[in-house]
Design a protein around this motif. Structure first.
Motif, short mmCIF file in Angstrom:
data_model
loop_
_atom_site.label_atom_id
_atom_site.label_comp_id
_atom_site.label_asym_id
_atom_site.label_seq_id
_atom_site.Cartn_x
_atom_site.Cartn_y
_atom_site.Cartn_z
N GLN C 336 3.89 7.59 -0.76
CA GLN C 336 2.61 8.02 -0.69
C GLN C 336 2.35 9.04 -1.87
OE1 GLN C 336 3.93 7.77 2.13
NE2 GLN C 336 2.50 6.05 3.01
N GLN C 339 2.71 7.73 -5.55
CA GLN C 339 1.46 6.94 -5.93
C GLN C 339 0.10 7.81 -5.69
OE1 GLN C 339 1.95 2.73 -3.82
NE2 GLN C 339 1.20 2.70 -5.76
N GLY C 400 -14.82 9.32 -1.57
CA GLY C 400 -15.72 8.49 -2.04
C GLY C 400 -15.61 8.65 -3.73
N VAL C 405 -9.25 10.36 -3.36
CA VAL C 405 -7.98 9.57 -2.80
C VAL C 405 -6.67 10.06 -3.39
CG1 VAL C 405 -7.35 7.14 -3.06
CG2 VAL C 405 -9.62 7.51 -3.09
N LEU C 409 -3.67 11.49 -0.98
CA LEU C 409 -2.41 10.65 -0.92
C LEU C 409 -1.43 11.62 -1.23
CD1 LEU C 409 -3.16 7.05 -2.35
CD2 LEU C 409 -2.65 8.02 -0.02
N VAL C 479 -13.75 4.21 -4.35
CA VAL C 479 -14.29 3.08 -3.41
C VAL C 479 -13.16 2.28 -3.27
CG1 VAL C 479 -15.82 1.69 -2.78
CG2 VAL C 479 -16.58 3.71 -3.71
N PRO C 481 -9.52 1.69 -4.73
CA PRO C 481 -8.30 2.06 -5.53
C PRO C 481 -7.30 0.98 -5.34
CG PRO C 481 -8.26 3.34 -3.55
CD PRO C 481 -9.60 2.53 -3.29
N LYS C 482 -7.54 -0.12 -4.62
CA LYS C 482 -6.49 -0.82 -4.12
C LYS C 482 -5.63 -1.54 -5.36
CE LYS C 482 -5.40 -4.72 -0.84
NZ LYS C 482 -4.91 -5.69 -1.72
N LEU C 485 -3.43 0.77 -6.99
CA LEU C 485 -2.28 1.36 -6.22
C LEU C 485 -1.30 -0.05 -6.13
CD1 LEU C 485 -4.04 2.85 -3.09
CD2 LEU C 485 -2.56 4.09 -4.67
N GLU C 489 2.82 -0.01 -7.01
CA GLU C 489 3.60 0.03 -5.92
C GLU C 489 5.06 -0.21 -5.82
OE1 GLU C 489 1.32 -1.20 -2.56
OE2 GLU C 489 2.82 -0.32 -1.13
#
Lengths: 678, 97, 526, 171
Positions: C336, C339, C400, C405, C409, C479, C481-482, C485, C489
């Motif tokens: 975490q 990232q 948000g 984020v 993290l 909103v 960030p996938k 990430l 990763e």
């Protein structure tokens, strides 16, 4: 997880509707601020739809016995390593109740604001912010894990910042907004640290998993669960204006009155109570935190009530009254009676919104009158009012209903919810911390008396006694238009009827007071949501004691409280009538204890000198001394200066005189010779 | 005889050095240099008694150098004098940066 | 899409194109006419971005190794080869650079009025330098690009800067050059040790990665590299060049400086410090020291920022605070944490870049940077106010937005290894509001007390075109960030795994678990 | 007898040197220097280098000192001379180094192993007998040291040109 046939209907839409409203109004505000018609329909219209959807879901849920919350995952928000946070909403009894309150009260206030803000140039921007606020509030209430709740949590703080400082042209209002945001941010820090603790120890941040894993992994009353809950409570105090971080709420009255009514009375400030109720399981595991929550709640109730006695600004009185009532809710939740806390939250939303809108109507009328005659008086200062009952009869009646409700007079909502809190405080005073709870019980009763008194004082100063706002102005005093008075009536009705929803059994048997059917509906409704917390608390507390510390059952004390309220109102009104008030500009400064109360126990000044000023001073010192002087001049430029200094020293040798060079030559030769010899 | 002469030349050389360092008048400076050179010549001659005729030959070369140096030096002094109206070395600090 | 890319052999030439196209563009700009310079530069930067976008899609998120790799001999005698490649970390930063370049150039149309050709040439050369650093897989090549990047930045600050630009430019240059000198010594040490052990010469990233080092060696080399990167990040005691450089640099200069150049330091931490010197990088004392410095950076910079009269200097100090979070995230050495640090870097790039552009636009209108000179502009320029508010909120990490984020993290990651440091770091959230809101209030709220503030023009279409993409990025990363990430990763996981593995057993020279890029692709299997 | 003479002339030489260094008037110091040169010439005779003594008197005392005198007269420095001695510190420094130099040189020159060769005196005497005093010097000068001799002539030429150029009045 579908349960017994109940499927939430368009749950996401309830949340998205206010967001759509925000986008529409925002666009109008930026592009065509004059187009008020769109905003008038978009703003309240969106809320009407959301409220309707909430009702549909509510009725769908009514018959169903829902053990587990229904969670809707929309998209995976933060998938990092073993952290899996999804943007998910959750619906269970607790969040359903809150959604109803939020959408219901907001809808009524939106309608009210159409009238109140009608002629304000920032009309579209106002509704954009209001809709955004409702969106964030729903995200907070419906969030299925801590981070999503945190999005709503800080989003709500942002909207209150924008709305308090709505008339940003005025420096003092902008400062109030900034103060609100920073104090909220201190609370949010607590929330965030709690999240960090939770994830590190429980490995997840979803409500379901946390509350399932908590009793197993976190030791009962252990240091870990206590720190987590205390940090969560720090967040709650920030948001719901409790003792250490309440200072922003009175200043938040700088915002428009509907904002105060919606945000600083009915919805946002209750977020803290909702959060403690939602994480009831954690609090149940930490008795020490429960004591702290109840203690601070009782203390705030009493402390804020005392300040309310001496304020002259009508909205400031109501603001301190809100802080005090929130104290009650935290007392209830702190004691473990989550249902009672939520019940008082609901009734308080009704009568406090009513009182704020009533005062809004009064201010609106008085402001209009002063405006006509260009009199530079403060339309919010009660000393400039008096005897308005002849000119604003509807508002007068409605305000009296609100006052009776908040003071806990029998048929009105306040009686049932507040007295039940007082009773719960007494009933749950068992086990090792009993003396503490009895102390809180006593403070609660004292606060109730004070509440009755300052509300009566407010009513008398505004509506009774001789007219102090000048003869010429009175002709211009007239009732507020229909669009504003209709919501007032609706809320008055709710304040009256609201209490009957949850009539405790004990009171139902009382002879004169018991003619209404006993419902205890709220408790029944919230029971499944609160069951895990009760499961932990129940065995710990054992049997609740039947009699209050000074003897007498629940019914007895309800009657006593009722009588006490009536007496205080009667005596209070006659006493206040005799106090002569002069208009604000001529009246002399309050003195002695009154001055201390008027100055809000000098808490603001204390915070200013103890925290704000030293921080600013150290910042300046850090900048001037450490950054510029130490690092920049001494180290960085220092290196530069030292090399120049060596350069200068070298240059001194070149005197240009032939002799010195000769001398240097000879010296060199000598040294050489010296070496040759030795 | 030999060592005494060498000591004498050392003393004379020292005197020359003192003069160069102490005096500010350019002409005197040159004279001191001449004195130093002569001290060297004395040493040469004294040593030639021990190391052979070469010593004396070197004296010749020293003398020519001394003469050349004196000539050029005095010419410089004259040109400086014409320019700066003084021979006091204090004012010749053109070398200074 | 992927078929089309394979057809044109996209993965073979894209990195070389990205690195050297700006230089070609620079020549084009220099040859063209003075008034056309800005348009030519803009189209070049845009083309560069368009070419880099397929990188995002065709990047294989499953493998943590270097993709799009290419290798050629440069100076065979010393074993210097021109080796380039992109991994998870490099990809995000390369895209950040190419994304910001056209916006910065578009943002500087009205700001730069003299010697435009030279300016845009410098900007493009800077582009080459930065991209080169992100993709270099050869220490020598890395160092060359590292120095190449300095020169244009020096001129941008020195020629088009404010009043004290010469001082700021020289300070910036000396500060960074001093740091990188030590790094050069460390690189050479590695090189000679490699030659002593294996007999052949090489500057390759993977070859030097296998040089076994005792703890003492690792410590000193770590210190040398860390100093160079700490100056760049900047970590607390080495940050004083940043406010001067930012205040004096022209707006586009300070945007690139803040949005991208600061990331080079953090990139260096991840690319060189952790893999090369695992014992030193995971030694509790060193990690604690760096975490404390990062922590001081956060709180100290926030407090100092709060009292800055000059808006631009305030934003500069906020960059130090944000990068404090990055240092916290990286040296938490958890998934975490790292990232989170990556996300803070991206979000800081967008939000601080936008903030500098906004302050620059204010400067273009009123020719003053003191936030006190403004007041009540909210009513005068609503659109400007809205975007400024969104950017300010992202900068203080409102949930948000992307700011939250990343910070959440990295704090989460730091909390797992150093709870107290994370808790103190979290207070940075309060101080963020403490420095940003007063500034926003001084500029946008309060009464309009100066007549000249009354009729300032709102955002022009060009300015909107610059700002809207940045706002979109800020909200998108907040909103959803996938995707960001996901891409980093596997690389981060493998990096941490490798650091952990090498911490216990120093590699024997011949153990080639990190094979050179050509073989890197299939190694992804394990 | 010759020892006594040596001491007389040695003391004369040192007195002249001292006088030259300390006199404020350039001409006085010049004359003291001439006195030193004469005493040196006498010492040379005592040391057996008669030709050198003659050369010394002709070249040094005669030519170079006259040149100095001429320049002093030309620049009209003879009379309004101001004390041109540098600051006190410099005087101390000057004489301190002088003393040190003198002491060090004597140490160097008088250490036992310093002078290696012996018997130079006899060799000179034999040479003089064979080719008289001047020849004893002329022969090695023009046979072994011819190159240095030519170089010195070039040096003198350069010096002459330099002197003329520098001192010439700018027309």
């Amino acid at each position: 997880m579908e349960h017994a046939g109940f499927r939430p209907v368009l749950l996401g839409l309830i949340v998205l509707l206010p967001l759509a409203g925000f986008v529409i109004n925002g666009a109008v505000a930026l592009l065509a601020p004059a187009r008020k018609r769109i905003v008038t329909w978009a703003g309240p219209g969106v809320l009407a739809l959301a409220f309707a959807l909430a009702l549909v879901n509510f009725f769908g849920m009514l018959g169903v016995e829902l053990e587990q919350a229904i969670v809707r995952d929309y998209w995976s928000w933060m998938p990092v390593g073993n952290l899996e946070v999804a943007a998910a909403l959750q619906l269970d009894q607790l969040s359903m109740l809150m959604t109803l309150i939020v959408t219901g009260v907001s809808f009524v206030i939106h309608v009210y604001s159409v009238g109140y803000m009608g002629d304000d140039p920032g009309y579209a921007r106002y509704f954009a912010y209001l809709n955004l606020f409702v969106f964030f509030m729903l995200v907070l209430v419906l969030g299925a894990n801590f981070p999503v709740m945190f999005v709503g949590w800080e989003g709500v703080g942002l909207c209150s910042y924008l709305l308090i400082g709505f008339w940003f042209r005025d420096r003092e209002k902008a400062d109030a907004g900034k103060k609100a945001f920073i104090v909220n941010r201190i609370g949010d820090l607590g929330f965030m640290v709690a999240m960090l603790l939770l994830f590190t120890n429980l490995g997840s941040l979803d409500f379901e998993e946390v509350f399932r894993a908590a009793p197993a992994t976190l030791a009962y009353g252990g240091a870990l669960v206590t720190t987590i809950t205390l940090f969560l409570f720090l967040g709650a105090t920030g948001k719901s204006a409790q003792i250490p971080l309440y200072i922003w709420l009175p200043d938040a009255m700088a915002g428009p009155t509907p904002v105060s009514a919606l945000i600083h009375a009915a919805t946002m400030v209750t977020a803290g109570v909702y959060m403690v109720a939602r994480t009831g399981v954690l609090f149940a595991l930490a008795p020490v935190s429960m004591i702290v929550v109840a203690g601070i709640g009782a203390l705030t109730a009493l402390f804020a009530a005392t300040i309310g006695l001496a304020q002259y600004d009508i909205k400031k009185v109501l603001a301190y009254s809100t802080v005090s009532q929130l104290g009650y809710m935290f007392l209830a939740v702190g004691v473990g009676a989550f249902g009672t806390g939520m019940f008082h939250l609901m009734t308080h939303a009704f009568f406090k919104a009513l009182l704020f809108r009533g005062s809004g109507a009064v201010i609106h009328a008085v402001h209009g009158a002063f405006h006509h005659t260009h009199k530079e008086w403060d339309p919010q200062d009660m000393r400039n009012m008096g005897g308005l009952r002849h000119y604003l009869p509807l508002t007068w009646i409605v305000m009296w209903i609100g006052t009776l409700a908040i003071s806990g007079v029998w048929p009105f909502a306040g009686f049932f919810s507040k007295d039940e809190i007082i009773w719960q405080a007494a009933a749950r005073a068992v086990g090792p911390f009993a003396p503490w709870f009895t102390a809180f019980w006593a403070m609660a009763i004292a606060a109730a008396v004070l509440t009755a008194f300052y509300m009566t004082r407010l009513m008398i100063m505004t509506f009774h006694g001789e007219i102090r706002c000048g003869a010429a102005e009175c002709t211009h005093l007239h009732e507020v238009p229909a669009v504003m008075s209709l919501p007032l009536v609706v809320l008055a009705g709710l304040s009256t009827v609201g209490g009957w929803v949850n009539m405790p059994h004990a009171i139902a048997e009382l002879p004169v007071l018991g003619w209404l059917p006993s419902a205890e509906w709220i408790h029944a409704w919230l029971e499944p949501a609160v069951r895990p917390a009760e499961a932990i608390l129940g065995p710990r507390l054992g049997a609740l004691n039947e009699a209050a510390p000074l003897g007498g059952g629940e019914a007895f004390w309800a009657a006593v409280a009722f009588a006490l309220a009536v007496v205080v109102i009667g005596v209070g009104s006659s006493v206040v009538l005799r106090w002569k008030y002069r208009p604000a500009l001529e009246s002399l400064e309050p003195v002695g204890l009154k001055k201390v109360l008027y100055r809000k126990w000098y808490v603001d000044e204390a915070y200013e000198t103890l925290i704000v000023r030293p921080v600013v001073a150290t910042s300046r010192a850090l900048w001037r001394l450490v950054d510029e002087a130490l690092i920049d001049n001494v180290l960085v430029n220092g290196a530069g200066y030292t090399s120049r200094a060596f350069g200068w020293a070298g240059s001194r040798l070149q005197t240009g005189q032939l002799n010195t060079y000769a001398f240097a030559v000879v010296l060199g030769a000598l040294i050489l010779l010296g070496f040759m010899l030795l | 005889m030999l060592t005494r002469s060498l000591v004498l030349s050392a003393i004379l050389f020292g005197l020359g050095v003192a003069g160069v360092v102490v005096r500010r008048n350019a002409i005197i400076l040159f004279m001191c240099i001449e004195l130093m050179l002569n001290a060297v010549n004395l040493a040469f001659v004294a040593l030639s008694r021990a190391a052979g005729i070469e010593g004396q030959i070197f004296v010749f070369f020293v003398m020519t150098v001394a003469a050349a140096e004196a000539a050029v030096g005095l010419a410089i002094i004259i040109s400086i004098f014409r320019h700066a109206e003084t021979v006091d070395m204090k004012n010749f600090n053109l070398l200074r940066w | 899409m992927q078929a089309l890319l394979d057809a044109i052999g996209y993965s073979t030439w894209v990195v070389h194109f990205l690195v050297f196209f700006p230089t070609a563009g620079m020549l084009l700009v220099l040859l063209g006419a003075e008034n056309r310079a800005k348009h030519v530069a803009f189209w070049i930067a845009l083309l560069e971005f368009v070419v880099s976008v397929p990188l995002w899609f065709s990047f294989n998120t499953a493998s943590g190794s270097f993709q799009f790799a290419g290798q050629a001999d440069w100076i065979p005698a010393w074993g210097v080869h021109y080796a380039v490649g992109i991994d998870g970390i490099g990809l995000l930063l390369v895209l950040l650079t190419t994304f910001l370049a056209p916006l910065t150039i578009l943002g500087s149309f009205r700001y730069i009025d003299r010697r435009e050709k030279a300016f845009y040439a410098m900007m493009l050369l800077l582009q080459t330098g930065i991209l080169g650093v992100f993709v270099a897989l050869d220490l020598f090549l890395f160092f060359v690009f590292w120095e190449v990047m300095l020169v244009p930045m020096y001129f941008i600050i020195g020629v088009w800067g404010g009043e004290r630009r010469i001082y700021a430019a020289i300070k910036f240059f000396l500060y960074t050059a001093l740091g990188s000198l030590l790094m050069l010594v460390a690189i050479l040490y590695l090189f000679f040790k490699y030659r002593a052990l294996t007999g052949n010469v090489s500057f390759g990233y993977f070859e030097l990665l296998q040089v076994p080092l005792t703890f003492r060696e690792q410590f000193w080399l770590f210190a040398a590299f860390a100093l160079a990167f700490a100056i760049k990040v900047p970590v607390f005691p080495f940050h004083t060049w940043l406010p001067d450089a930012h205040v004096e640099a022209p707006t586009p200069g300070s945007v690139v400086l803040a949005a991208v150049l600061l990331k080079l330091g953090a990139f260096g931490f991840l690319r060189f410090l952790l893999p090369f010197f695992p014992q030193a990088a995971t030694d509790s004392r060193i990690v604690l020291l760096l975490l404390v410095l990062g922590l001081i950076g956060i709180i100290y910079a926030a407090w100092v920022a709060a009292v800055q009269p000059d808006a631009k200097k305030l934003v500069a100090y906020t960059s130090v605070a944000h990068m404090g979070f990055v240092v916290l995230g990286i040296f938490a050495l958890t998934q975490q944490g790292v990232q989170g640090a990556m996300l803070v870097m991206l979000s800081h790039g967008a939000s601080t870049g936008a903030l500098f552009l906004l302050v620059g636009m204010l400067y273009e209108r009123r020719h003053t940077r003191l936030s006190g000179d403004f007041g009540g502009l909210g009513a005068v320029m609503p659109a400007f106010a809205t975007i400024f508010m969104i950017t300010a909120l992202t900068s203080i990490g409102l949930p948000g937005t992307s700011g939250f984020v990343g910070e959440f993290l990295s704090l989460l990651g730091t909390f797992q290894t150093h709870p107290w440091v994370a808790m103190l770091g979290a207070t940075g959230v309060i101080f963020a509001a403490y420095y940003m809101l007063p500034m926003v209030q001084r500029i946008w709220f309060n009464e309009i007390d100066r007549p000249e503030n009354r009729e300032l023009p709102d955002l022009s279409r060009r300015e909107l075109a610059v700002l809207v993409p940045l706002v979109v990025i800020m909200l998108w990363m907040g909103v959803y960030p996938k995707p960001f990430l996901e891409r980093s990763e596997v690389t981060v996981a493998e990096l941490l795994e490798r650091v952990e593995a090498r911490r216990i057993s120093t590699p024997s020279l011949l153990a080639t678990f990190a094979a050179p890029p050509a073989g890197a692709a299939e190694r992804a299997g394990d | 007898m010759s020892d006594l003479l040596w001491w007389v002339f040695a003391s004369l030489a040192i007195g002249g040197g001292l006088g030259m260094v300390t006199r404020k008037n350039p001409i006085a110091s010049l004359l003291f220097l001439v006195l030193t040169f004469f005493s040196l010439a006498a010492l040379y005779v005592l040391l057996g280098a008669h030709f050198i003594a003659a050369i010394q008197v002709i070249v040094y005392a005669g030519a170079i000192m006259v040149l100095f005198l001429f320049v002093i007269m030309l620049l009209n420095l003879g009379h309004d001379y101001r004390p041109d001695v540098r600051g006190g510190a410099w005087i101390v420094a000057g004489f301190a180094t002088a003393g040190l130099t003198g002491w060090l040189l004597t140490r160097v020159l008088t250490t036992e192993g310093a002078v290696v060769a012996q018997g130079g005196e006899l060799e000179i005497a034999a040479a003089v007998r064979e080719w008289n005093a001047v020849g004893a010097i002329a022969l090695p000068l023009f046979r072994d040291y011819l190159v240095p001799f030519e170089l010195t002539s070039v040096l003198l030429l350069v010096a002459i040109i330099g002197a003329v150029l520098l001192a010439k009045r700018r027309v």
